[in-house]
Design a protein around this motif. Sequence first.
Motif, PDB file in Angstrom:
ATOM      1  N   ASP A 165       0.815  -1.222   0.000  1.00  0.00           N
ATOM      2  CA  ASP A 165       0.000   0.000   0.000  1.00  0.00           C
ATOM      3  C   ASP A 165       0.844   1.266   0.000  1.00  0.00           C
ATOM      4  OD1 ASP A 165      -2.368  -1.483   0.069  1.00  0.00           O
ATOM      5  OD2 ASP A 165      -2.260  -1.657   2.253  1.00  0.00           O
ATOM      6  N   GLY A 166       1.947   1.243  -0.757  1.00  0.00           N
ATOM      7  CA  GLY A 166       2.807   2.416  -0.844  1.00  0.00           C
ATOM      8  C   GLY A 166       2.204   3.496  -1.712  1.00  0.00           C
ATOM      9  N   PHE A 167       2.901   4.636  -1.801  1.00  0.00           N
ATOM     10  CA  PHE A 167       2.418   5.767  -2.591  1.00  0.00           C
ATOM     11  C   PHE A 167       2.474   5.445  -4.085  1.00  0.00           C
ATOM     12  CE2 PHE A 167       3.843   8.145   1.243  1.00  0.00           C
ATOM     13  CZ  PHE A 167       2.627   8.744   1.542  1.00  0.00           C
ATOM     14  N   VAL A 168       1.406   5.830  -4.778  1.00  0.00           N
ATOM     15  CA  VAL A 168       1.394   5.758  -6.233  1.00  0.00           C
ATOM     16  C   VAL A 168       1.996   7.056  -6.770  1.00  0.00           C
ATOM     17  CG1 VAL A 168      -0.038   5.525  -8.298  1.00  0.00           C
ATOM     18  CG2 VAL A 168      -0.653   4.297  -6.211  1.00  0.00           C
ATOM     19  N   ARG A 169       3.073   6.943  -7.529  1.00  0.00           N
ATOM     20  CA  ARG A 169       3.742   8.108  -8.074  1.00  0.00           C
ATOM     21  C   ARG A 169       3.714   8.070  -9.602  1.00  0.00           C
ATOM     22  NH1 ARG A 169       7.037  10.596  -4.072  1.00  0.00           N
ATOM     23  NH2 ARG A 169       7.282   9.336  -2.187  1.00  0.00           N
ATOM     24  N   ASP A 170       3.980   9.220 -10.194  1.00  0.00           N
ATOM     25  CA  ASP A 170       3.943   9.340 -11.649  1.00  0.00           C
ATOM     26  C   ASP A 170       5.280   8.902 -12.244  1.00  0.00           C
ATOM     27  OD1 ASP A 170       3.206   9.932 -14.211  1.00  0.00           O
ATOM     28  OD2 ASP A 170       3.614  12.086 -14.029  1.00  0.00           O
ATOM     29  N   ASN A 171       5.622   7.641 -12.065  1.00  0.00           N
ATOM     30  CA  ASN A 171       6.873   7.135 -12.632  1.00  0.00           C
ATOM     31  C   ASN A 171       6.808   5.615 -12.769  1.00  0.00           C
ATOM     32  OD1 ASN A 171       7.005   6.346  -9.985  1.00  0.00           O
ATOM     33  ND2 ASN A 171       9.083   7.094  -9.618  1.00  0.00           N
ATOM     34  N   GLY A 172       7.670   5.081 -13.581  1.00  0.00           N
ATOM     35  CA  GLY A 172       7.831   3.645 -13.723  1.00  0.00           C
ATOM     36  C   GLY A 172       6.557   2.908 -14.084  1.00  0.00           C
ATOM     37  N   ASN A 173       6.337   1.783 -13.399  1.00  0.00           N
ATOM     38  CA  ASN A 173       5.194   0.923 -13.691  1.00  0.00           C
ATOM     39  C   ASN A 173       3.869   1.499 -13.207  1.00  0.00           C
ATOM     40  OD1 ASN A 173       6.926  -0.990 -14.771  1.00  0.00           O
ATOM     41  ND2 ASN A 173       7.253  -1.985 -12.769  1.00  0.00           N
ATOM     42  N   TYR A 174       3.898   2.600 -12.451  1.00  0.00           N
ATOM     43  CA  TYR A 174       2.670   3.097 -11.816  1.00  0.00           C
ATOM     44  C   TYR A 174       2.126   4.357 -12.486  1.00  0.00           C
ATOM     45  CZ  TYR A 174       4.873   0.009  -8.469  1.00  0.00           C
ATOM     46  OH  TYR A 174       5.484  -1.062  -7.892  1.00  0.00           O
ATOM     47  N   HIS A 175       2.691   4.673 -13.665  1.00  0.00           N
ATOM     48  CA  HIS A 175       2.251   5.877 -14.372  1.00  0.00           C
ATOM     49  C   HIS A 175       0.763   5.827 -14.703  1.00  0.00           C
ATOM     50  CE1 HIS A 175       2.291   9.119 -17.349  1.00  0.00           C
ATOM     51  NE2 HIS A 175       1.660   8.289 -18.165  1.00  0.00           N
ATOM     52  N   LYS A 176       0.276   4.684 -15.214  1.00  0.00           N
ATOM     53  CA  LYS A 176      -1.129   4.580 -15.603  1.00  0.00           C
ATOM     54  C   LYS A 176      -2.049   4.638 -14.378  1.00  0.00           C
ATOM     55  CE  LYS A 176      -0.531   1.995 -19.921  1.00  0.00           C
ATOM     56  NZ  LYS A 176      -0.886   0.753 -20.651  1.00  0.00           N
ATOM     57  N   ALA A 177      -1.658   3.970 -13.293  1.00  0.00           N
ATOM     58  CA  ALA A 177      -2.470   3.995 -12.078  1.00  0.00           C
ATOM     59  C   ALA A 177      -2.547   5.409 -11.513  1.00  0.00           C
ATOM     60  CB  ALA A 177      -1.893   3.026 -11.046  1.00  0.00           C
ATOM     61  N   TYR A 178      -1.441   6.132 -11.587  1.00  0.00           N
ATOM     62  CA  TYR A 178      -1.405   7.509 -11.108  1.00  0.00           C
ATOM     63  C   TYR A 178      -2.354   8.388 -11.925  1.00  0.00           C
ATOM     64  CZ  TYR A 178       0.564  12.148 -10.053  1.00  0.00           C
ATOM     65  OH  TYR A 178       0.732  13.457  -9.694  1.00  0.00           O
ATOM     66  N   ALA A 179      -2.282   8.256 -13.252  1.00  0.00           N
ATOM     67  CA  ALA A 179      -3.136   9.052 -14.124  1.00  0.00           C
ATOM     68  C   ALA A 179      -4.609   8.729 -13.896  1.00  0.00           C
ATOM     69  CB  ALA A 179      -2.756   8.800 -15.592  1.00  0.00           C
TER      70      ALA A 179
END
Length: 834
Positions: free
Chosen positions: A62-76
């Motif tokens: 449950d870490g922070f979702v950031r606008d980088n790497g594999n989590y770009h789409k989840a962040y957007a």
Amino acid sequence: MGKKGNKKSKAQKKGGKHKQPSHHHRHHLQQPPVAVSRSSNSPPQYPAPFPHSSKLPLPPNDGFVRDNGNYHKAYAKALDTSYEGFVYDDPDVKVSDGAVFPHQKIRDALETMEKANLFRTDVTQPFGLGTKCAKTYVTRCLLGEPGTTYKYLGLRMFAHPWNSNVLVSDNKSLRDALHTLSDLNDTLTRRTETHLSILDEKRKARGVPQPTVKGRAKFDITLINRMETSPDLKAEPMTNKGRCTVSWHADSSLEHYSTIGVYHTIFDKRNTKDEQDGWSVALRVSHDCEGPSASRRGTDIGSSVITDTPVISTSLPSGAAYYMLDDFNHHHQHAVLAPETSSGGIRFSSTHRLLRLGHNVDFVIERCRSTCAGFHRKGLKVWRSEQMLLTDTESEWIRQFYVQGYGHKANLWPYWKDPMCTLLKYWSQLERRTKQVVDLLRFAAEERCGLGGSNTASASVPSRAERKVREKRRKAASAIADIMDRNDNDSEDAHDAIYVPVAALLEERATMRKLWAERERDKVFQRMDYEYRPLPPPFTFESTEISLSGKPLGEEEEETGRSPLVGSPKNLHVLAANLRQWALAYRTQNRSDLPECAEEQSSKGGDSHSKGLTWEGWSLSDKQFGLEMQKPWAGALLSGEKKIETRAYDFPPALIGKKILILESKPGKAGVSSLGNVVTDSDGIDKHVRILGWAIFDQVIEYKNRESFENDEKLHLVTRDSGYGWNDGKTEVIYGWVCKNMKVYSGRDVEPQVDALVRRMRSLFQIQPKCTETAGGSPSQVGDSGSSKSCGKKNKNKKRKKQVSSASGGVGQGASQKEHVSGKKEKKKKKKRF
């Protein structure tokens, strides 16, 4: 960051791109007109749930979702759904008229403010009065429209006015700096209009019920935070990833649906490989954490956090501005995360907000003015409103200002002097009104019990003072009867409908003062510099002095609040207990149910602090009295330079030829006492007055015209333009107390050891000496008759023991033997009556 949807709104097509936070896009936005509704009656529209999917991977644990790497789409996707309303401007954003933010000018302004010591550490009380205080890691300062304040975590901040037209300062560079922040406020307001318009178009396209946007684009304050990394910062509690300079919260005290606009800039930032390693803003969904429906969540804010929605973190470059639009602050909390290393530099964030009604001092002053103008009205609803306003003015404004210490006052006093003195003036009026209400209730109860009436045992003709008291009782009883006639609830009597509720309001204020005293003594202040330690609020209690203008003190502009009532929590509780006793006596009409103080005051002729010239206490040979005189007049009298002390009242004949201690108080306004009616050793008598010596007055001159008074100027030293001088049209007589003999205490003398000073008439005080022995360690008490009660507890079944003074002439215990002998010689030398 990825794009937000496939279609552009009309506003986007006209004004350029409008996207959620990304470091890879530049805005080119026009400023379309915005017309928003302020209606907020509809139920809250909660943020959309996050669409969990295997195509939107999330960080482990449950870490922070950031606008980088594999989590770009989840962040957007999170910004497009659960975090809709969070947008930002790049540092180099442009519109048709060029660059938006003058970054260097803003940075220069912040540096100027820091050099002027405007950024200060706050001591908050997050869980309210009676709980632990906490020092902030962040230093802050508040700017805004004149008279604005901001309340957070139990602390009210007072704003520096950013409009240079009202700022009272000779520091031009500081005025210019504050004006720069005012210009920034205007820029953020215009940008907010643009972003709200785009949000409105987006919500309409999605079919959100009208109105889609309820807030307005306006800011009246900015809270500027200065923060830097520190090993003492606490870990972020939700993910345990990173450390917080500002922990999870939603901004409070704001107008519902108002946007929050934040400009931030970073000083001394070293080059890092990844912006994500720098300062970041974390966001989480928390339903009704603020806003019109906040009461639904109860007191447990943590329970409103939607744990199913991932928390996100956004790192923004220096010079960027971000916005929490419309109802975003109602259903989201945010935190500020520090960089992992010290290379992140120092971050300044200017957070612009719109306050709810009631946080500008003008609003409170107008409430006070309107309330005080209605003092002719009577009744529980009126009295309850007055008492609640009095408590609010004292607790939420006056004490909040002085608890922040000398440095805070020095910074803000050029502007805040007038508003604070006005609040103190109205506080004084509300305190006097409270005494009037309490006296009315007391007199009504005494009348119902037949106290002092024709059925009393005494057959003597009542004095003029007693006749006045009887008339007050009669009128008070009639007033309470009229109020009860208007009462809609026939089953209630005055005991339940009036007396008990007023007593409860006094008890609430006593509790408030007790908790504030604890706050002012909190240990956190002892670990801070002196300038942060609380100043005592400028209240003087048990004050009955009248200024030379004839107005009660507190109606003139001065930094003092004066009350005729007792002030300590303990004594205020006693007053409330007496009020409950009067309530019982009113109901039973039984004199034995009256509190003891009522019988004592009746038999002794009223106020124990306003004795007449013929009061028997003046003639008691073993009692000592003192005269309060302001510096430098006390010294002038005892040096012989001033031979006549002038007063607007006569000198008690029984004190002619007796030693009067001279109590030197601090310089102040002419004719204004700086002391309360009772000053005890526990209050720190030496903090208020100095016993300079003694004087003997042997006659009184009556000046009945200006000419005779001014002819003796060399004797009394009162110049024509002095506040003590003759005032044509007002002055009828001035009394000159002629000083025959005097003595200044020197290093060889032992000054009287005083336990208490009790006002008996205007500036004349009875001196209560310290006891050599006490029963149970309690100090002696001065009775209303002028005699000293025993140092122990009062035993009604035993005779009072005779008090023995250890010094001749009535000088308190500890006077030197030399003075004792000289006193005897003086008595032998002159026995004739003066």
